[in-house]
Write a protein that holds these residues in place. Structure first.
Motif, PDB file in Angstrom:
ATOM      1  N   PRO A 201     -58.149 -85.006  35.058  1.00 43.15           N
ATOM      2  CA  PRO A 201     -56.900 -85.046  34.131  1.00 43.15           C
ATOM      3  C   PRO A 201     -55.703 -83.986  34.784  1.00 43.15           C
ATOM      4  CG  PRO A 201     -58.298 -86.406  33.318  1.00 43.15           C
ATOM      5  CD  PRO A 201     -58.795 -85.849  33.811  1.00 43.15           C
ATOM      6  N   TYR A 202     -56.539 -82.453  33.614  1.00 40.35           N
ATOM      7  CA  TYR A 202     -55.809 -81.684  33.724  1.00 40.35           C
ATOM      8  C   TYR A 202     -55.686 -81.165  35.155  1.00 40.35           C
ATOM      9  CZ  TYR A 202     -57.455 -80.234  29.438  1.00 40.35           C
ATOM     10  OH  TYR A 202     -57.747 -80.514  27.529  1.00 40.35           O
ATOM     11  N   HIS A 203     -55.965 -81.105  36.516  1.00 46.54           N
ATOM     12  CA  HIS A 203     -56.084 -80.624  37.735  1.00 46.54           C
ATOM     13  C   HIS A 203     -55.210 -81.422  38.148  1.00 46.54           C
ATOM     14  CE1 HIS A 203     -57.000 -77.866  41.393  1.00 46.54           C
ATOM     15  NE2 HIS A 203     -57.030 -79.541  41.902  1.00 46.54           N
TER      16      HIS A 203
ATOM     17  N   GLY B 275     -44.828 -78.295  28.013  1.00 49.09           N
ATOM     18  CA  GLY B 275     -44.579 -79.497  27.469  1.00 49.09           C
ATOM     19  C   GLY B 275     -46.466 -79.856  26.779  1.00 49.09           C
ATOM     20  N   TRP B 276     -46.155 -80.926  25.665  1.00 44.15           N
ATOM     21  CA  TRP B 276     -47.814 -81.471  26.054  1.00 44.15           C
ATOM     22  C   TRP B 276     -48.020 -82.057  26.736  1.00 44.15           C
ATOM     23  CZ3 TRP B 276     -48.367 -78.054  21.096  1.00 44.15           C
ATOM     24  CH2 TRP B 276     -47.584 -77.624  20.277  1.00 44.15           C
ATOM     25  N   TRP B 277     -49.211 -81.952  26.771  1.00 44.97           N
ATOM     26  CA  TRP B 277     -49.706 -82.582  27.689  1.00 44.97           C
ATOM     27  C   TRP B 277     -51.197 -82.980  27.006  1.00 44.97           C
ATOM     28  CZ3 TRP B 277     -50.511 -80.858  33.868  1.00 44.97           C
ATOM     29  CH2 TRP B 277     -49.202 -80.436  34.409  1.00 44.97           C
ATOM     30  N   TYR B 278     -52.044 -83.824  27.252  1.00 47.67           N
ATOM     31  CA  TYR B 278     -53.601 -84.579  27.227  1.00 47.67           C
ATOM     32  C   TYR B 278     -54.289 -83.833  27.069  1.00 47.67           C
ATOM     33  CZ  TYR B 278     -56.118 -89.269  24.778  1.00 47.67           C
ATOM     34  OH  TYR B 278     -56.883 -89.768  24.172  1.00 47.67           O
TER      35      TYR B 278
ATOM     36  N   ALA C 269     -44.654 -84.246  35.124  1.00 45.01           N
ATOM     37  CA  ALA C 269     -46.208 -84.806  35.321  1.00 45.01           C
ATOM     38  C   ALA C 269     -47.627 -84.374  34.319  1.00 45.01           C
ATOM     39  CB  ALA C 269     -46.290 -82.953  35.568  1.00 45.01           C
ATOM     40  N   GLY C 270     -46.971 -83.816  33.121  1.00 42.75           N
ATOM     41  CA  GLY C 270     -46.946 -84.329  32.341  1.00 42.75           C
ATOM     42  C   GLY C 270     -47.295 -85.708  31.694  1.00 42.75           C
ATOM     43  N   ALA C 271     -46.918 -86.496  31.948  1.00 44.85           N
ATOM     44  CA  ALA C 271     -46.034 -88.326  31.759  1.00 44.85           C
ATOM     45  C   ALA C 271     -47.808 -88.884  32.766  1.00 44.85           C
ATOM     46  CB  ALA C 271     -45.382 -88.333  31.723  1.00 44.85           C
TER      47      ALA C 271
ATOM     48  N   LEU D   6     -53.315 -90.274  32.295  1.00 45.96           N
ATOM     49  CA  LEU D   6     -55.137 -90.243  33.282  1.00 45.96           C
ATOM     50  C   LEU D   6     -55.782 -90.176  32.232  1.00 45.96           C
ATOM     51  CD1 LEU D   6     -54.055 -87.997  36.492  1.00 45.96           C
ATOM     52  CD2 LEU D   6     -54.746 -90.626  36.292  1.00 45.96           C
ATOM     53  N   GLY D   7     -54.985 -89.369  31.777  1.00 47.79           N
ATOM     54  CA  GLY D   7     -56.673 -88.915  30.410  1.00 47.79           C
ATOM     55  C   GLY D   7     -56.877 -89.487  29.013  1.00 47.79           C
ATOM     56  N   ILE D   8     -55.389 -90.262  28.619  1.00 46.93           N
ATOM     57  CA  ILE D   8     -55.834 -91.402  28.389  1.00 46.93           C
ATOM     58  C   ILE D   8     -56.838 -92.852  28.231  1.00 46.93           C
ATOM     59  CG2 ILE D   8     -54.049 -94.038  26.920  1.00 46.93           C
ATOM     60  CD1 ILE D   8     -52.277 -91.650  26.624  1.00 46.93           C
ATOM     61  N   GLN D   9     -56.968 -92.961  30.164  1.00 49.50           N
ATOM     62  CA  GLN D   9     -57.046 -93.776  30.327  1.00 49.50           C
ATOM     63  C   GLN D   9     -58.971 -93.298  31.348  1.00 49.50           C
ATOM     64  OE1 GLN D   9     -56.602 -97.669  30.989  1.00 49.50           O
ATOM     65  NE2 GLN D   9     -59.162 -97.557  31.230  1.00 49.50           N
TER      66      GLN D   9
END
Length: 350
Positions: free
Chosen positions: A64-66, A166-169, A288-290, A295-298
């Motif tokens: 998901p980062y990429h 931004g704060w990403w997952y 993009a963070g949202a 993606l990360g949560i799923q």
């Protein structure tokens, strides 16, 4: 040339006129050439000159980062009419961890997507987000990070020279080891656990009775093979991507710490852009963070299910997590003086 301006005969005057006309044409040409760049503005308040920024993250191209970073690059290009290009470097191609953040600080790297553990080495207050059992789920996490507490921590980061776009997952962290399932804190007694470089992590695992050792994640697989450490703790994605299932038989879904993944630039670099360019970067990072969060949560849910079905891994989820929460109370007591105002704000926001 002096004779041309002194003598008055027709021949010389004709030459004089030719020279004046020629000089006028040259000056006109130079004026047009110099002013030509401003005719085609790039939609960001600048000229046609293209800006290229490098973004580094630790994830693989399927992470998901990429995917989030690629979305960020796409949105920045779209919003800037192609005048700002983001080049994405996955899998720590430029650097990782604290080194990547140091590169941002030195202006060697434009943008880094790195964990709160790494950033806490430069912005100590950020470590409050790594406190054990601070969050129960992702919804609670982003209620906090998208609110006053997240803004306060972002403002604090700016005092140290970092702009959080931004704060990403990153994800909730679980434990794996080669000895036994972790059902209660007593099962951790004497186990050697690899942890990231963070005082909060060290204090947490010491409070749980483990023997924590800091080392780069790239060294963990070999360290477990050699018996240097018995286990490690990471989000499920790292457990699978780093093949820890090959050396750790037991996986315990403890969700003991959540780690966010801030997208950062240096304040100096950010301030070098126009107000319109800055807003483009912030808007693209939020959008993009949202996307990356979803993606990360799923992915986290999917990977836990995958781990449950692995033939070489014994999965468990401790029945009474309150035992773990009680065991780490000393961590909160020790850090209340340093993080007290942030802890209170986080708790009131949740």
């Amino acid at each position: 040339y002096c004779n041309l301006f002194i003598r008055k005969d027709g021949k010389k005057m004709k030459h004089k006129k030719i020279i004046i006309i020629a000089l006028s044409l040259v000056l006109c040409f130079l004026f047009v050439a110099c002013s030509g760049g401003s005719e085609g503005t790039n939609g960001t308040g600048g000229t046609n000159e293209k800006i290229t920024l490098k973004l580094n993250h630790v994830g693989a191209t399927t992470h998901p980062y990429h995917l989030g970073s690629e979305k960020f690059a796409e949105l920045v290009s779209e919003k800037s009419n192609g005048s700002i290009e983001i080049q994405v470097f996955p899998a720590s191609q430029i650097a990782s961890g604290a080194k990547a953040i140091e590169f941002v600080q030195m202006d060697t790297l434009d943008i880094a997507l790195e964990s709160t553990m790494s950033l806490s080495n430069f912005v100590p207050e950020i470590d409050v987000l790594n406190l054990p059992f601070l969050f129960k789920d992702a919804e609670e996490v982003y209620k906090v990070l998208d609110g006053e507490a997240g803004q306060k921590l972002s403002d604090k980061a700016e005092e140290y020279g970092f702009k959080i776009l931004g704060w990403w997952y990153n994800g909730f962290r679980d434990m794996s080891n080669s000895k036994k399932p972790i059902e209660s804190p007593s099962d951790l007694a004497g186990l050697k656990f690899r942890i990231p470089e963070s005082e909060v992590f060290r204090g947490t695992f010491e409070a749980l009775g483990a023997l924590p050792t800091s080392m780069p994640v790239s060294e963990v697989f070999t360290a477990i093979q050699l018996g240097t450490v018995d286990g490690q703790e990471n989000p499920a994605a790292n457990f699978i991507n780093n093949r820890f299932n090959e050396v750790n038989e037991y996986y315990s879904e403890t969700h003991h710490i959540f780690t966010a993944e801030p997208l950062i630039m240096s304040v100096e670099k950010f301030n070098s852009f126009s107000a319109e360019q800055q807003q483009i970067l912030l808007d693209a990072a939020a959008e993009a963070g949202a996307y990356e969060r979803e993606l990360g949560i799923q992915e986290e849910k999917n990977l836990i299910e995958q781990i449950k079905t692995m033939d070489n891994v014994k999965y468990n989820k401790p029945a009474d997590m309150q035992l773990f929460r009680d065991a780490v109370n000393p961590v909160y007591e020790k850090l209340s003086e340093s993080f007290g105002e942030y802890i209170d704000l986080i708790e009131s926001t949740k």
